[in-house]
Design an enzyme around this catalytic site. Structure first.
Site, mmCIF file in Angstrom:
data_model
loop_
_atom_site.group_PDB
_atom_site.id
_atom_site.type_symbol
_atom_site.label_atom_id
_atom_site.label_comp_id
_atom_site.label_asym_id
_atom_site.label_seq_id
_atom_site.Cartn_x
_atom_site.Cartn_y
_atom_site.Cartn_z
ATOM 1 N N GLY A 48 95.710 31.044 90.892
ATOM 2 C CA GLY A 48 96.806 30.759 91.810
ATOM 3 C C GLY A 48 96.310 29.907 92.957
ATOM 4 O O GLY A 48 95.108 29.857 93.246
ATOM 5 N N GLY B 299 97.802 27.702 96.848
ATOM 6 C CA GLY B 299 98.883 27.427 97.791
ATOM 7 C C GLY B 299 98.329 26.884 99.085
ATOM 8 O O GLY B 299 97.149 26.504 99.160
ATOM 9 N N GLY B 300 99.163 26.850 100.127
ATOM 10 C CA GLY B 300 98.760 26.283 101.403
ATOM 11 C C GLY B 300 97.602 27.017 102.045
ATOM 12 O O GLY B 300 96.822 26.442 102.796
ATOM 13 N N TYR B 301 97.483 28.315 101.774
ATOM 14 C CA TYR B 301 96.425 29.129 102.376
ATOM 15 C C TYR B 301 95.078 28.845 101.725
ATOM 16 O O TYR B 301 94.045 28.824 102.365
ATOM 17 C CB TYR B 301 96.795 30.602 102.218
ATOM 18 C CG TYR B 301 95.789 31.591 102.766
ATOM 19 C CD1 TYR B 301 94.742 32.054 101.985
ATOM 20 C CD2 TYR B 301 95.896 32.083 104.056
ATOM 21 C CE1 TYR B 301 93.830 32.966 102.472
ATOM 22 C CE2 TYR B 301 94.993 33.001 104.556
ATOM 23 C CZ TYR B 301 93.965 33.439 103.764
ATOM 24 O OH TYR B 301 93.058 34.338 104.247
ATOM 25 N N GLY B 302 95.089 28.635 100.422
ATOM 26 C CA GLY B 302 93.852 28.439 99.686
ATOM 27 C C GLY B 302 94.057 28.706 98.212
ATOM 28 O O GLY B 302 95.091 28.354 97.647
ATOM 29 N N LYS B 303 93.088 29.356 97.583
ATOM 30 C CA LYS B 303 93.165 29.625 96.150
ATOM 31 C C LYS B 303 92.883 31.094 95.852
ATOM 32 O O LYS B 303 92.281 31.801 96.652
ATOM 33 C CB LYS B 303 92.160 28.744 95.392
ATOM 34 C CG LYS B 303 92.473 27.256 95.475
ATOM 35 C CD LYS B 303 91.480 26.436 94.670
ATOM 36 C CE LYS B 303 91.841 24.953 94.730
ATOM 37 N NZ LYS B 303 90.889 24.133 93.928
ATOM 38 N N VAL B 304 93.344 31.531 94.667
ATOM 39 C CA VAL B 304 93.071 32.897 94.201
ATOM 40 C C VAL B 304 92.268 32.798 92.902
ATOM 41 O O VAL B 304 92.589 32.000 92.014
ATOM 42 C CB VAL B 304 94.375 33.672 93.945
ATOM 43 C CG1 VAL B 304 94.079 35.105 93.512
ATOM 44 C CG2 VAL B 304 95.233 33.677 95.199
ATOM 45 N N LYS C 239 91.381 36.245 97.037
ATOM 46 C CA LYS C 239 92.157 35.242 97.761
ATOM 47 C C LYS C 239 91.234 34.592 98.786
ATOM 48 O O LYS C 239 90.807 35.222 99.749
ATOM 49 C CB LYS C 239 93.347 35.929 98.442
ATOM 50 C CG LYS C 239 94.312 34.998 99.154
ATOM 51 C CD LYS C 239 95.501 35.808 99.682
ATOM 52 C CE LYS C 239 96.467 34.953 100.474
ATOM 53 N NZ LYS C 239 97.625 35.742 100.977
ATOM 54 N N ASP D 249 109.033 38.498 103.068
ATOM 55 C CA ASP D 249 109.038 37.478 102.007
ATOM 56 C C ASP D 249 109.216 38.145 100.645
ATOM 57 O O ASP D 249 108.482 37.860 99.692
ATOM 58 C CB ASP D 249 107.752 36.661 102.046
ATOM 59 C CG ASP D 249 107.879 35.330 101.310
ATOM 60 O OD1 ASP D 249 109.024 34.873 101.102
ATOM 61 O OD2 ASP D 249 106.843 34.749 100.951
#
Length: 413
Positions: free
Chosen positions: A85, A87-92, A106, A202
């Site tokens: 996964g 996204g804007g935060y980083g990766k998983v 994460k 969310d």
């Protein structure tokens, strides 16, 4: 004294002052370098009130501190093959600990790193959350300039993936009821039993994960808010969340309450009926259901054409009318007209109990054989949907996708 002597003394004084200034600048730079080095070797030093290291990581309930090298090793140096996964935060990343336990890691990217205090607050919050229907935090890493959270691994990905047909998991109606009950219990725990209470902010099908038994667990607390002042009844907050799930009352007043999560959950319940995204081809699922609903149709309530085809022709749908009624109560315009999550839990339990099903377990599958037989379901008739867009999401929170890579086309505009 002669003029030459005075000039000599003046030049010497200026040179001395300049020398002292240069020495001072070098000393300050050296001190800062030393502080950075200490920060990397003792990452928890800044967490103590005095600014001194209190002897290691803070004591957190059920969460341990992982070293960077340990997480690097269990993900094969954060290889692309283990990425599940982003996204804007980083990766998983998927990883396997030395004891054989699978985990989801994460990892924040450099541009979205939190300050030490904010990161501490987040992990202390997550470490206090313990419920079978909430994804568990196993630990964290805060060293060598890294910020990572380590979660339990959820092999069957998100509810959104199952509804879209991408996971190959067939969700019959009874499984959907159990997933509803499990995720509702998780949210009710956050609202009423967590200390202090937590508003998720969310709630969506992409943030409900499924374990190996298809038990639903609420995930991703990147936008969550604590309800520190319970007497106030709400948290004044900048509007954040995912379009299609946002509570209209919260959007207009900026006053966040537990009922905002209830609204979002009502949208998820309509997804479980239709398998459609909240906003698809410019049509909003709540409005479409209300327009087409016909109580004179005792079987499908006028929604046959909207329903997910995999349950459309599956015979009698236990408690379908009551389920639909509850979903529409959750998405009432006024928060005062919506049920609480605990009231919703009791109502879903009643639907299951009336059909003779056990509500003590929220697993969507009672046996491994039954689950195995559900694989390989036909592709879902709907497309992958529209690109995702967050509203004022300055935190860059993103979805941990369990065992499956998340397409950029999950959430609607």
């Amino acid at each position: 004294m002669s003029t030459d002597v005075i000039i000599g003394i003046s030049v010497s004084c200026v040179a001395l002052v300049l020398g002292l200034v240069v020495v001072g600048i070098c000393a300050i730079r050296q001190k800062k370098r030393a502080e950075r080095a200490i920060g990397l070797s003792r990452p928890f030093a800044s967490w103590a009130p005095s600014g001194k290291d209190s002897g290691g990581a803070p004591q957190l309930k059920g969460a341990r501190c992982f070293s960077f090298d340990e997480l690097k090793k269990c993900t094969n140096n954060f290889s692309d093959s283990n990425e599940i996964g982003s996204g804007g935060y980083g990766k998983v990343y998927r990883g396997m600990l030395s004891d054989g336990q699978m985990v989801a890691i994460k990892r924040a990217q450099q541009g979205s790193m939190q300050g030490g205090l904010e990161f501490k607050t987040e992990i202390e919050l997550l470490s206090r959350v313990h419920h079978k229907n909430v994804v568990g935090l196993l630990g964290f890493c805060f060293e060598q300039g890294e910020q990572m959270l380590v979660y339990e691994f959820m092999p069957n990905g998100t509810l959104r993936e199952s509804l879209s047909g991408r996971s190959g998991i067939h969700l019959d109606w009874k499984r959907r009821l159990r997933i509803t009950l499990g995720s509702a219990r998780g949210l009710a725990y956050l609202h009423e039993l967590a200390n202090p209470p937590i508003i998720h902010r969310d709630v969506k099908s992409a943030n409900i994960l499924l374990d190996e038994h298809l038990t639903a667990k609420v995930a991703d607390f990147g936008l969550s808010k604590l309800v520190a002042d319970s007497g106030k009844g709400h948290v004044s907050s900048q509007v954040k969340g995912t379009p299609g799930y946002l509570d209209p009352e919260y959007y207009t007043t900026h006053q966040l309450t537990e009922k905002s999560d209830v609204y979002s959950f009502g949208v998820v319940m309509l997804e479980l009926i239709t398998a459609r995204q909240p906003i698809e081809k410019g049509k909003y699922i709540v409005r479409e259901v209300r327009l087409m609903m016909d109580k004179n149709d005792e079987e499908h309530y006028g929604l046959r054409e909207l329903m997910d085809r995999s349950i459309q022709n599956s015979g009698t749908l236990t408690g379908f009318g009551r389920f639909l009624e509850l979903a529409l109560q959750c998405v009432e315009e006024s928060a005062a007209d919506r049920p609480t999550m605990s009231e919703l839990v009791k109502a879903i339990e009643t639907i299951l109990q009336n059909d003779g099903m056990n509500t003590n377990s929220t697993s969507a599958s009672s046996s491994a054989t039954e689950f195995a037989a559900s694989k390989g379901a036909p592709k879902h008739p709907y497309n992958d949907g529209l690109p995702k867009k967050e509203v004022n999401d300055s935190t860059g929170a993103f979805d941990y996708s369990g065992g499956y890579a998340v397409s950029a086309k999950i959430e609607p505009k």
